[in-house]
Enzyme design. Structure first.
Site, PDB file in Angstrom:
ATOM      1  N   SER A 151     109.931 -44.914 -16.370  1.00 47.54           N
ATOM      2  CA  SER A 151     108.732 -45.387 -16.166  1.00 47.54           C
ATOM      3  C   SER A 151     107.615 -44.835 -16.849  1.00 47.54           C
ATOM      4  O   SER A 151     107.699 -44.147 -17.633  1.00 47.54           O
ATOM      5  CB  SER A 151     108.512 -44.407 -14.734  1.00 47.54           C
TER       6      SER A 151
ATOM      7  N   TYR B  74     108.444 -36.293 -10.838  1.00 51.49           N
ATOM      8  CA  TYR B  74     108.813 -37.688 -11.257  1.00 51.49           C
ATOM      9  C   TYR B  74     108.799 -37.970 -12.719  1.00 51.49           C
ATOM     10  O   TYR B  74     109.659 -38.456 -13.137  1.00 51.49           O
ATOM     11  CB  TYR B  74     107.800 -38.712 -10.387  1.00 51.49           C
TER      12      TYR B  74
HETATM   13  N1  LIG Z   1     107.471 -49.582  -8.015  1.00 55.69           N
HETATM   14  C1  LIG Z   1     107.004 -49.105  -9.167  1.00 55.69           C
HETATM   15  O1  LIG Z   1     105.826 -49.060  -9.377  1.00 55.69           O
HETATM   16  C2  LIG Z   1     107.774 -48.276 -10.115  1.00 55.69           C
HETATM   17  C3  LIG Z   1     107.487 -48.117 -11.473  1.00 55.69           C
HETATM   18  C4  LIG Z   1     108.387 -47.648 -12.485  1.00 55.69           C
HETATM   19  C5  LIG Z   1     109.718 -47.248 -12.126  1.00 55.69           C
HETATM   20  N2  LIG Z   1     109.823 -47.407 -10.808  1.00 55.69           N
HETATM   21  C6  LIG Z   1     111.445 -47.022 -10.511  1.00 55.69           C
HETATM   22  O2  LIG Z   1     112.008 -48.166 -10.042  1.00 55.69           O
HETATM   23  C7  LIG Z   1     113.204 -47.680  -9.378  1.00 55.69           C
HETATM   24  C8  LIG Z   1     113.194 -48.546  -7.892  1.00 55.69           C
HETATM   25  O3  LIG Z   1     111.630 -48.661  -7.440  1.00 55.69           O
HETATM   26  P1  LIG Z   1     111.319 -49.394  -6.308  1.00 55.69           P
HETATM   27  O4  LIG Z   1     109.720 -49.614  -6.748  1.00 55.69           O
HETATM   28  O5  LIG Z   1     111.912 -50.863  -6.225  1.00 55.69           O
HETATM   29  O6  LIG Z   1     111.464 -48.467  -5.019  1.00 55.69           O
HETATM   30  P2  LIG Z   1     112.061 -48.791  -3.532  1.00 55.69           P
HETATM   31  O7  LIG Z   1     111.625 -47.542  -2.864  1.00 55.69           O
HETATM   32  O8  LIG Z   1     111.630 -50.245  -3.119  1.00 55.69           O
HETATM   33  O9  LIG Z   1     113.582 -48.720  -3.944  1.00 55.69           O
HETATM   34  C9  LIG Z   1     114.484 -47.818  -4.360  1.00 55.69           C
HETATM   35  C10 LIG Z   1     115.609 -47.703  -3.731  1.00 55.69           C
HETATM   36  O10 LIG Z   1     116.488 -46.838  -4.083  1.00 55.69           O
HETATM   37  C11 LIG Z   1     117.270 -46.434  -2.735  1.00 55.69           C
HETATM   38  N3  LIG Z   1     117.785 -44.881  -2.932  1.00 55.69           N
HETATM   39  C12 LIG Z   1     116.672 -43.877  -2.778  1.00 55.69           C
HETATM   40  N4  LIG Z   1     117.234 -42.772  -2.904  1.00 55.69           N
HETATM   41  C13 LIG Z   1     118.602 -43.037  -2.986  1.00 55.69           C
HETATM   42  C14 LIG Z   1     119.790 -42.366  -3.326  1.00 55.69           C
HETATM   43  N5  LIG Z   1     119.996 -41.030  -3.385  1.00 55.69           N
HETATM   44  N6  LIG Z   1     120.994 -42.940  -3.625  1.00 55.69           N
HETATM   45  C15 LIG Z   1     120.881 -44.117  -3.719  1.00 55.69           C
HETATM   46  N7  LIG Z   1     120.044 -45.065  -3.408  1.00 55.69           N
HETATM   47  C16 LIG Z   1     118.915 -44.485  -3.266  1.00 55.69           C
HETATM   48  C17 LIG Z   1     116.414 -46.526  -1.818  1.00 55.69           C
HETATM   49  O11 LIG Z   1     117.263 -46.587  -0.406  1.00 55.69           O
HETATM   50  C18 LIG Z   1     115.750 -48.030  -2.062  1.00 55.69           C
HETATM   51  O12 LIG Z   1     116.552 -49.141  -1.717  1.00 55.69           O
HETATM   52  C19 LIG Z   1     112.931 -46.529  -8.929  1.00 55.69           C
HETATM   53  O13 LIG Z   1     113.857 -45.669  -9.928  1.00 55.69           O
HETATM   54  C20 LIG Z   1     111.293 -46.134  -9.360  1.00 55.69           C
HETATM   55  O14 LIG Z   1     111.172 -44.644  -9.565  1.00 55.69           O
HETATM   56  C21 LIG Z   1     109.353 -48.145  -9.912  1.00 55.69           C
END
Ligand SMILES: NC(=O)c1ccc[n+]([C@@H]2O[C@H](COP(=O)([O-])OP(=O)(O)OC[C@H]3O[C@@H](n4cnc5c(N)ncnc54)[C@H](O)[C@@H]3O)[C@@H](O)[C@H]2O)c1
Length: 257
Positions: free
Chosen positions: A149, A164
């Site tokens: 991120s 985070y």
């Molecule tokens: N959305 C953003 O702004 C953003 C920015 C940078 C990085 N990210 C990263 O991208 C990834 C996806 O984020 P997103 O925005 O799609 O979030 P989201 O919450 O929509 O999806 C996250 C998914 O991870 C699953 N999950 C959570 N804990 C888990 C576990 N212990 N085992 C297996 N699955 C698990 C959840 O059930 C969910 O389906 C994350 O790693 C997040 O940190 C997101």
């Protein structure tokens, strides 16, 4: 995509509006078979059904807690059973997307919160990679893509704070160290570092905060899940074969090195 169809294992691919599901759908459209793994097993199965119906690709879904080694090994065995039964091609890519964030200020964090955010993001990436890597090495071809991120690079500043930012920075160190260690095994490991992406991860966010986030993005909008999925699709392709241990920013210009 490699020359012959392979399976891409994607964690965190259950959430309906998440980056993981969009990535699974994109890779399936690009010709991969996909294994959709998520803590929320019903959501994983729903995502898999939808992707299979849309693309006709072989799609498999399984529950997993990426922070729990027995659960990761059970998911690995389940995928391997599909491969061994001929229902999925061999594993060719692992995309570690499962993650959670936390906006709690440092002095209000608890050890429990710290451990949880580190466990899902960093330890999860370690455990899933360790489970599937031997298959990639044996095949002599593989792609690993890890989800960091912009928060790792600039010290939070979007939504997630110290746990985070620390966990996502650990993923960058992990990616580089593994890349170095893998040598010429035919397997690349790289990371992506998105800025704000329009998903449901920022639980409890406000319209004001979302507007403030957009103000700091030169492109004037948050990333879509498709923006991120497209970069991951390229990183898993033959074309990206000379990238090793690198991080691709997907932040609309909000953080420039
Ligand atoms: N959305 C953003 O702004 C953003 C920015 C940078 C990085 N990210 C990263 O991208 C990834 C996806 O984020 P997103 O925005 O799609 O979030 P989201 O919450 O929509 O999806 C996250 C998914 O991870 C699953 N999950 C959570 N804990 C888990 C576990 N212990 N085992 C297996 N699955 C698990 C959840 O059930 C969910 O389906 C994350 O790693 C997040 O940190 C997101």
């Amino acid at each position: 995509m490699p020359d012959t169809q392979r399976t891409a294992v994607i964690t965190g691919a259950g959430a309906p509006r998440g980056i993981g599901k969009a990535t699974a759908a994109r890779l399936a459209r690009d010709g991969w078979a996909v294994a959709v793994l998520d803590l929320n097993e019903p959501a994983a199965k729903e995502a898999a059904d939808e992707i299979a119906a849309q693309t006709g690709a072989p799609v498999f879904a399984h529950g997993v807690d990426v922070a729990d080694e027995p659960s990761v090994l059970a998911a690995y065995r389940a995928v391997r059973a599909e491969v061994d039964a001929g229902r999925l091609p061999g594993v060719g890519a692992v995309v570690n997307i499962a993650g959670i964030t936390s906006p709690v200020p440092f002095l209000e964090t608890t050890l429990e919160l710290w451990n949880k955010v580190m466990a899902v993001n960093a330890t999860g990436t370690y455990l899933v990679t360790k489970a599937f890597l031997p298959d990639l090495i044996e095949a002599g071809w593989g792609r690993i893509v890890n989800m960091s991120s912009v928060s790792a690079q600039q010290g939070g500043g979007v939504f997630g704070r110290t746990p985070y930012s620390s966990a996502k920075a650990a993923i960058l160190g992990f990616t580089k160290a593994l890349a170095r260690e893998l040598g010429d095994a035919g397997v690349t490991v790289n990371a992506v570092a998105p800025g704000a992406v329009d998903t449901d991860i920022r639980v409890g966010t406000t319209d004001e905060l979302e507007a403030a986030i957009v103000k700091g993005i030169p492109l004037g909008r948050q990333a879509t899940v498709a923006d991120v999925a497209g970069v991951i699709a390229w990183l898993t392709s033959e074309d990206a074969g000379y990238l090793q241990g690198t991080t691709i920013d997907i932040n609309g210009g909000s953080f420039l090195h």
